[in-house]
Design an enzyme around this catalytic site. Structure first.
Site, short mmCIF file in Angstrom:
data_model
loop_
_atom_site.label_atom_id
_atom_site.label_comp_id
_atom_site.label_asym_id
_atom_site.label_seq_id
_atom_site.Cartn_x
_atom_site.Cartn_y
_atom_site.Cartn_z
N HIS A 1 -36.16 11.97 24.92
CA HIS A 1 -35.72 11.62 23.38
C HIS A 1 -34.23 11.01 23.58
CE1 HIS A 1 -34.55 12.94 19.24
NE2 HIS A 1 -35.03 11.63 19.26
N HIS B 1 -33.50 18.92 20.22
CA HIS B 1 -34.51 18.56 18.99
C HIS B 1 -35.88 19.04 19.31
CE1 HIS B 1 -31.74 15.15 19.36
NE2 HIS B 1 -31.40 15.63 18.15
FE1 FES Z 1 -34.59 16.49 23.55
FE2 FES Z 1 -34.16 15.11 21.31
S1 FES Z 1 -32.81 14.98 23.19
S2 FES Z 1 -35.59 16.28 21.81
#
Ligand code: FES
Length: 133
Positions: free
Chosen positions: A62, A81
């Site tokens: 992500h 997140h």
């Molecule tokens: Fe891992 Fe956002 S950086 S869920």
């Protein structure tokens, strides 16, 4: 266009990696943190005497936070997140903000020496345009 080969890099002996334990290393270069896990049962892409050792980039797909392995839930969890990835299913993203599976570090196993080697990467390491810089 040039294609660069992945290095072959020892990541230690398979017998020294206990079931449920992890081993940190970097691959294909020092700025790419990775982790190997012995899951305790044969899984797709698993190597070693029991086909249960797998390895992944530990950078979340992500936004690049470091994922941590939860041995009880048997998933990688991202603290930023809350994305989760399944090491027993080739790094498949289970839930959360990430939309791409965790890059898998391809391993080979030499049964004569019991040595594990990182030999390639399947998927793009977070933040890179190419895994080999
Ligand atoms: Fe891992 Fe956002 S950086 S869920």
């Amino acid at each position: 266009r040039t294609t660069l080969d992945y290095p072959e890099q020892s990541i230690g002996a398979a017998s020294e990696l206990a079931v449920g334990r992890t081993r940190s290393f970097t691959y294909p270069d020092r700025s790419s943190p990775c982790v190997a896990i012995r899951l305790g049962e044969s899984v797709p892409g698993g190597v070693g005497p029991d086909g249960d050792i797998v390895a992944y980039s530990s950078l979340c797909t992500h936004m690049g936070c470091g994922v941590q392995y939860d041995g009880e839930a048997r998933v990688f969890k991202c603290p930023c997140h809350f994305s989760m990835f399944d090491p027993g299913r080739e790094g498949q993203q289970v839930c959360g903000q990430a939309t791409v599976d965790l890059p898998r570090i391809q391993l080979s196993y030499d049964s004569d020496s019991d040595e594990l080697y990182a030999v390639g990467v399947q998927g793009l390491i977070y933040g890179r345009q190419s895994n080999i810089l």
